[in-house]
Design a protein around this motif. Structure first.
Motif, short mmCIF file in Angstrom:
data_model
loop_
_atom_site.label_atom_id
_atom_site.label_comp_id
_atom_site.label_asym_id
_atom_site.label_seq_id
_atom_site.Cartn_x
_atom_site.Cartn_y
_atom_site.Cartn_z
N ASP A 69 -3.39 -10.86 5.22
CA ASP A 69 -4.17 -10.55 4.01
C ASP A 69 -3.34 -10.73 2.73
O ASP A 69 -3.82 -10.47 1.64
N TRP A 70 -2.10 -11.15 2.87
CA TRP A 70 -1.19 -11.19 1.73
C TRP A 70 -0.79 -12.62 1.39
O TRP A 70 -0.95 -13.54 2.18
N ILE A 237 5.34 -8.43 7.28
CA ILE A 237 4.03 -9.09 7.42
C ILE A 237 4.24 -10.59 7.62
O ILE A 237 3.57 -11.22 8.46
N ARG A 305 5.06 0.61 9.94
CA ARG A 305 3.67 0.53 9.47
C ARG A 305 3.02 -0.77 9.91
O ARG A 305 1.84 -0.79 10.27
N GLN A 306 3.75 -1.87 9.81
CA GLN A 306 3.18 -3.17 10.15
C GLN A 306 3.25 -3.41 11.67
O GLN A 306 2.28 -3.85 12.28
N SER A 309 0.56 -1.52 13.27
CA SER A 309 -0.84 -1.69 12.84
C SER A 309 -1.67 -1.93 14.10
O SER A 309 -1.15 -2.41 15.11
N GLU B 373 -1.09 -4.15 7.52
CA GLU B 373 -1.95 -3.50 6.52
C GLU B 373 -2.61 -4.56 5.65
O GLU B 373 -2.00 -5.58 5.35
N PRO B 374 -3.83 -4.30 5.20
CA PRO B 374 -4.39 -5.18 4.17
C PRO B 374 -3.72 -4.87 2.82
O PRO B 374 -3.08 -3.83 2.67
N ALA B 375 -3.86 -5.79 1.89
CA ALA B 375 -3.27 -5.60 0.55
C ALA B 375 -4.19 -4.68 -0.24
O ALA B 375 -5.13 -5.14 -0.91
N ARG B 378 -4.25 -4.93 -4.33
CA ARG B 378 -5.04 -6.03 -4.90
C ARG B 378 -6.51 -5.63 -5.03
O ARG B 378 -7.23 -6.11 -5.90
N ARG B 379 -6.97 -4.75 -4.16
CA ARG B 379 -8.37 -4.33 -4.16
C ARG B 379 -8.59 -3.04 -4.94
O ARG B 379 -9.68 -2.47 -4.90
N TYR B 382 -5.17 1.28 -3.85
CA TYR B 382 -3.89 1.97 -3.69
C TYR B 382 -3.63 2.71 -4.99
O TYR B 382 -3.10 2.16 -5.96
#
Lengths: 442, 442, 442
Positions: A69-70, A237, A305-306, A309, B373-375, B378-379, B382
């Motif tokens: 997603d990055w 990531i 964390r990653q 996931s 994790e998703p970013a 950016r959304r 956070y």
């Protein structure tokens, strides 16, 4: 690769604890002045130094590359930064501490009043003598960090502000040290390399990982080992995105961070909570001499964390001494070369080595004389003991015989018996050598 | 039905706690004087008053009807009862307290000596100033209850004894308030309506159930809700016998009793012990401000005895404040309007509403970006936090993302994270709105 | 066999505790002087005395017989042994205590200096007034045991040393008392008969086992019972080797040892840890009046080591009062007739009888009116109780009805309810007699 690493490992054997601790500390000292960030030459310089210790495969991933997603950001580099007062004195100077610059600051060179400058100044009133550490990776901004007491003392003046940085298309840089074993199954160690002059929070993990890699390479191993030196979050990531197929080989893993201070150990479990690495860390810490605490998984922290996931759910925990955010030096200029100690680094390394020893030797055996005990005395396997007790050696053998039914691993037996894995492992070896035990197929 | 209830609920919103508590107390006060029993006009009068608050479907089940192993008894009604001394003074008077008559006493009108009367007089020497509560449902008998100190003071006299009651074929009466939701699956609330002038033990449960029904009806719900106002034991057995097929729809349930005093909460688990209702009650109480205790199931108590009989084994627990038999006012004239408090009734209602909120919103989601994790930044997901912490909002989102693998419900996530269900639910909503989460099919 | 045992049991009913304790102690006293070992006439004399109490099937297994990994050793017998000083005084005398001779000593008759004798003398400096107990079963040797203070006082003299023993081909002797029940399934009790004049460590177990066998035989039983009187280790291995096929019938078992002193009970779980015998022992001890401790299995101890070897993994625990090696009298001349008490023996017997009562009566029932409670009062099954409580009898009936769903045994119900098994069993009987319960097929 294995060969060259072996050569390197000759110099300082892990058995010489004081020398090893000092060597680990020397590495931390050499890396300390470098201004690292999630991209840029600071990481490259860091990895270049590490290559003198261990062989590294270095990857460069271009700005704009999509990783899950990055997106890989622009590369940041910085040469100098300062705030000068109207007399031309550098009152805040990057050359004095790279923490003075908000990490990833865009370039600026201008003169402004104190009032205009203040929104770009960051300090911590709770720790007025320390420079806080601050970043702005994903929002373009610039700023300086300084002790709160200095901020309060700033005169109403015109200030020359300069950040000689570049933000431009480039690469994200990371490195791996892979040490093949007899199996394709891997044990993963990961540490972040993106913090500037902060010792416990990043350099301690780098040093322990590097010396652990040397130790791993010093003998043949059952598992393959992979050591990642990566920028936090985006680096993890990136590595996962580029190595997704490989992750199924990762059977155990540890994130190493804050392992250089003299605090007790803290182990944060993997998301699974009962993975082999979780049970192994608990066993090693329980039988160790130091204070320790096991914490359950949470989805905040370092790169576990990653790795944890839900799509990966790798059995990766995190080993720390003092926990990030809970020691006052955390993310300040006090996380310096006085905060990490050679002895503490060596203890952390030793703990990792003990973990590896358990993982390497944990397996299931089958008792070949499962009906009643075998006659151990006849085989010289029943050592005389003092007093009424049976003695550790004999007891370990009885435990291994009793539980080696193809359903209990040596770690299971160590846990149930309350004995050290090393004693159980030695007992299994003795019994297997005497034909009383054979390895059970999984 | 739903519509009319909604209209009713406009007047006193649950958000106005003081007003709601007072209204709940007013209902208790209005119901207090009525002489209820397991059958008879006392129940009918009670239900008639409740109908001013919520819509009720009232059932009348004739005497002699077989309900499982039981038979509906004759209906009992009473108009007056007294003991007069030889001077004609009513020294024990039903008009003063309906507790004076043993509930279900057969009629009598005669004159007798103190010695002959004594076997029909019941008191409690441990609480000499209070009238005890006593019944004789299934054995024909008559009697009076009175303070022990009064009993001791009775002169050797001739007494006129009168119980103007009838025991005759009739009906057992009970009521249901059904509020349909989008699903046929039901949440059941049950309270008993068979005790005479006893406040905590029956009127508090009636009041909480009635106001909870109003609250439930005030908005659209996923579950259908059923509130039972039934005579204890025989009423529950009757309802279950007549609605056996329907019980498979009951996914969660609570018996409400003794919820009007100021004691801490006591939750008695369902027979299953780990049903959703058990976990939900534990969660709500753990995160509430009040002292509480969770007790495991036992087959004695209120109508959970019937709901949790092995043929049904419904997930029905029992919510109390002080526990029956453990507070001195229990089953005495001291369980009166001074023992229940408006504030306590409102707190009990609020606790039930929180339970409903968890049950309504608990479901499984699937993280649509499960690899790393998703970013979130950016959304805009956070949120900046103070200090080194991550902030509750961000942490809740990370927990939901990490555990939304199709195997963990929001309540599971709340339990594992130690966070409030409400925070977890809000995080799930935010993530779903941003396309990061979708509901998992069961 | 059952008949003759019944006759024997008439004399001293277990209900007369004092008399039984004295009879058990008398048996210990009679067995005390005999010099037992793992083979030889001491075992035969012991079994001959036991035959006056219970019927025994005695086995003789020849020297050299292979039993699993072991071989039956030569038979050892001893008539006399002494050390005489140069004046001809017996300063160490087997006739005074058979502990003076290292058990299984080979014969010797010679004269030697103190210096030459000393390697053959064994004492314990921590307990200078006591004779320690020592064996040399599988290594040919000879020696004497004596109080440390006596050893220190030995003059520099020439000593006549005599051990009039024989080590020759013969047999290993053991005995079984089998009491058939209505089922082929067995409950096994085992005790060792190989220790010389040691009371708690072997004679107490023998006495409890013998009197328990009499008690078992005094009425019809569901289970068959097998009592083993066997030499430790080699005896258990021999019995298991010769009865391997039979072991599948053993559903529960106990090793009895050190059950004659006044210490609290210690129960060592079977290897399984959650077998019926483990749960039953915990239940009986929890509801008993005496201090007790449950210990988890370890592969060292008494013959549970063999019964719980992984090939057998029988549900056999070990009941003790004080634990071997943890009381100072253990394996010394102080484990004598003053250390075991009649009352303690009787309590141990009583505990075993309670365990048997649970195992005999534990089974699953099915509630025949599973929908709601049945009307107990109508059937005279709802006994009046004092105060607000329900009374033990009624509560036990409700528990049995509630949990008799074909998945909970009476012991399960006793555990969950916290009530005594006896109360639960009685409730089940009452309900079954009234047609409310039927036994569920397994």
């Amino acid at each position: 690769m294995l060969e060259s690493v072996r050569d390197l490992s000759d110099a300082s054997s892990v058995t010489d604890r004081d020398a090893v601790g000092q060597a680990m500390y020397d590495l931390v000292s050499e890396l300390f002045p470098i201004c690292r960030s999630i991209t840029g030459d600071g990481v490259r310089q860091t990895l270049a130094i590490l290559q003198r210790y261990i062989p590294l495969a270095i990857s460069e991933v271009p700005t704009g590359t999509q990783v899950f997603d990055w997106t890989i950001p622009q590369e940041w580099n910085i040469r100098d930064a300062y705030i000068k007062n109207s007399r031309g004195d550098r009152i805040v100077d990057f050359r004095h501490s790279n923490l003075h610059v908000v990490n990833y600051s865009e370039p600026i060179h201008t003169t402004m009043s104190l009032d205009d400058l203040k929104p770009h100044l960051f300090s911590n009133s709770d720790q007025p003598a320390l420079i806080p550490y601050r970043t702005s990776y994903y929002k373009r901004a610039w700023g300086f960090c300084l002790p709160h007491e200095q901020l309060l003392a700033l005169a109403d003046d015109q200030y020359e502000v300069c950040i000689d940085s570049t933000l431009a298309d480039g690469n994200l840089t990371y490195a791996e040290c892979f040490i093949p074993g007899s199996s394709e199954e891997e044990i993963l160690f990961s540490c972040h390399v993106c913090h500037p002059s902060l010792c416990n929070d990043n350099l301690s993990g780098i040093s322990v990982a590097a010396f652990l890699a040397r130790e791993v390479a010093s003998e043949s191993r059952r598992y393959s080992y992979r050591f990642l030196f990566i920028p936090g979050t985006i680096g993890a990531i990136t590595w996962l995105a580029r190595n997704q197929a490989l992750t199924s080989r990762v059977k155990h893993g540890l994130v190493l961070t804050c392992v250089g201070d003299v605090g007790g150990f803290h182990y944060k479990q993997s998301r699974r909570g009962n993975a082999s690495i979780d049970r192994t860390m608990a066993h090693v810490l329980r039988h160790g001499a130091m204070a320790h605490e096991i914490r359950s998984f949470s989805p905040y922290g370092y790169d576990e964390r990653q790795f944890c996931s839900p799509g990966f759910d790798l059995p990766v925990g995190c080993l720390m001494r003092s926990v990030w955010g809970e020691f006052p030096q955390y993310h300040t200029s006090a996380d310096d070369l006085t905060f990490v100690r050679p002895q503490a680094l060596a203890e952390s390394l030793r703990t990792c080595v003990e973990v590896i020893n358990v993982l390497e030797h944990d397996r299931m055996y089958r008792n070949l004389t499962p009906f009643c005990e075998p006659a151990l005395g006849r085989r010289g396997l029943y050592a005389p003991a003092e007093g009424h007790g049976i003695g550790n050696k004999n007891l370990a053998r009885l435990w291994v015989l009793n539980l080696s039914d193809g359903a209990h691993s040596l770690l299971d037996i160590a846990e149930r018996s309350g004995m050290r894995f090393g004693d159980i492992h030695e007992a299994a070896n003795d019994l297997a050598l005497n034909g009383l035990l054979e390895e059970a197929s999984h």
